[in-house]
Design a protein around this motif. Sequence first.
Motif, PDB file in Angstrom:
ATOM      1  N   VAL A  41     -27.140 -19.739   6.167  1.00 28.25           N
ATOM      2  CA  VAL A  41     -26.489 -18.450   5.951  1.00 28.25           C
ATOM      3  C   VAL A  41     -25.704 -18.517   4.653  1.00 28.25           C
ATOM      4  O   VAL A  41     -24.847 -19.373   4.472  1.00 28.25           O
ATOM      5  CB  VAL A  41     -25.549 -18.102   7.122  1.00 28.25           C
ATOM      6  N   VAL A  42     -26.020 -17.582   3.746  1.00 25.17           N
ATOM      7  CA  VAL A  42     -25.328 -17.509   2.468  1.00 25.17           C
ATOM      8  C   VAL A  42     -24.159 -16.535   2.561  1.00 25.17           C
ATOM      9  O   VAL A  42     -23.070 -16.792   2.066  1.00 25.17           O
ATOM     10  CB  VAL A  42     -26.302 -17.064   1.342  1.00 25.17           C
ATOM     11  N   ASN A  43     -24.386 -15.414   3.224  1.00 24.25           N
ATOM     12  CA  ASN A  43     -23.351 -14.392   3.347  1.00 24.25           C
ATOM     13  C   ASN A  43     -23.714 -13.462   4.501  1.00 24.25           C
ATOM     14  O   ASN A  43     -24.880 -13.347   4.868  1.00 24.25           O
ATOM     15  CB  ASN A  43     -23.233 -13.596   2.039  1.00 24.25           C
ATOM     16  N   ASP A  59     -20.684   0.671   4.783  1.00 25.51           N
ATOM     17  CA  ASP A  59     -20.546   1.880   5.588  1.00 25.51           C
ATOM     18  C   ASP A  59     -21.769   2.178   6.440  1.00 25.51           C
ATOM     19  O   ASP A  59     -21.658   2.821   7.486  1.00 25.51           O
ATOM     20  CB  ASP A  59     -20.249   3.094   4.693  1.00 25.51           C
ATOM     21  N   ASP A  60     -22.949   1.730   6.007  1.00 26.80           N
ATOM     22  CA  ASP A  60     -24.188   2.088   6.699  1.00 26.80           C
ATOM     23  C   ASP A  60     -24.889   0.936   7.409  1.00 26.80           C
ATOM     24  O   ASP A  60     -25.620   1.162   8.369  1.00 26.80           O
ATOM     25  CB  ASP A  60     -25.187   2.703   5.698  1.00 26.80           C
ATOM     26  N   PHE A  61     -24.728  -0.298   6.922  1.00 24.87           N
ATOM     27  CA  PHE A  61     -25.540  -1.398   7.421  1.00 24.87           C
ATOM     28  C   PHE A  61     -24.722  -2.661   7.637  1.00 24.87           C
ATOM     29  O   PHE A  61     -23.755  -2.907   6.935  1.00 24.87           O
ATOM     30  CB  PHE A  61     -26.657  -1.754   6.423  1.00 24.87           C
ATOM     31  N   LYS A  62     -25.188  -3.476   8.579  1.00 27.36           N
ATOM     32  CA  LYS A  62     -24.754  -4.858   8.689  1.00 27.36           C
ATOM     33  C   LYS A  62     -25.807  -5.670   7.958  1.00 27.36           C
ATOM     34  O   LYS A  62     -26.970  -5.290   7.921  1.00 27.36           O
ATOM     35  CB  LYS A  62     -24.697  -5.296  10.150  1.00 27.36           C
ATOM     36  N   PHE A  63     -25.409  -6.788   7.362  1.00 26.89           N
ATOM     37  CA  PHE A  63     -26.404  -7.577   6.644  1.00 26.89           C
ATOM     38  C   PHE A  63     -26.158  -9.059   6.834  1.00 26.89           C
ATOM     39  O   PHE A  63     -25.055  -9.493   7.151  1.00 26.89           O
ATOM     40  CB  PHE A  63     -26.431  -7.227   5.155  1.00 26.89           C
ATOM     41  N   LEU A  64     -27.232  -9.798   6.656  1.00 25.32           N
ATOM     42  CA  LEU A  64     -27.215 -11.248   6.718  1.00 25.32           C
ATOM     43  C   LEU A  64     -28.054 -11.750   5.556  1.00 25.32           C
ATOM     44  O   LEU A  64     -29.224 -11.387   5.430  1.00 25.32           O
ATOM     45  CB  LEU A  64     -27.820 -11.722   8.048  1.00 25.32           C
ATOM     46  N   VAL A  65     -27.469 -12.548   4.694  1.00 23.44           N
ATOM     47  CA  VAL A  65     -28.171 -13.118   3.548  1.00 23.44           C
ATOM     48  C   VAL A  65     -28.394 -14.594   3.850  1.00 23.44           C
ATOM     49  O   VAL A  65     -27.456 -15.308   4.194  1.00 23.44           O
ATOM     50  CB  VAL A  65     -27.351 -12.964   2.249  1.00 23.44           C
ATOM     51  N   TYR A  80     -34.036 -18.475  15.734  1.00 24.10           N
ATOM     52  CA  TYR A  80     -32.895 -18.807  14.873  1.00 24.10           C
ATOM     53  C   TYR A  80     -31.967 -17.598  14.721  1.00 24.10           C
ATOM     54  O   TYR A  80     -30.753 -17.719  14.855  1.00 24.10           O
ATOM     55  CB  TYR A  80     -33.412 -19.287  13.515  1.00 24.10           C
ATOM     56  N   LEU A  81     -32.538 -16.429  14.485  1.00 28.40           N
ATOM     57  CA  LEU A  81     -31.720 -15.218  14.373  1.00 28.40           C
ATOM     58  C   LEU A  81     -31.002 -14.921  15.681  1.00 28.40           C
ATOM     59  O   LEU A  81     -29.840 -14.510  15.687  1.00 28.40           O
ATOM     60  CB  LEU A  81     -32.579 -14.020  13.947  1.00 28.40           C
TER      61      LEU A  81
END
Length: 113
Positions: A53-55, A60-66, A104-105
């Motif tokens: 996981v990088v970040n 306002d619109d989305f959750k994110f996983l980098v 994994y997710l």
Amino acid sequence: MVNTGKEDERYEIQDILHYGEFGDIYRVRNTKSRQYHQLRTELVSPPETHQHVVNAGQDDDFKFLVTKTLGRTVHEVRRYYVKKNFTAHDALHVITHMYFAIEYLHQLGYVHG
């Protein structure tokens, strides 16, 4: 008891369905309608305990996983095999890798549609 601030939207926690690194999923029951639902919790600041996981965050619109790139994309694999015979063994190999990627997710607390 989960109180959303609205009188008709209070939920009793019935059971935990999944423990995740970033949050948990519970089976809950609406105290007014008595209907069952799922409630997902997420930490406001997820721990950075996993090496890929990088970040992670939200706008306002989305959750994110980098995440770090872990290998070829499905598109790259598909294009590679267009020029070759795609055997049942090849399909099993791809499916196995996809299974572990989805698992994994899930371990991170993310649930896909």
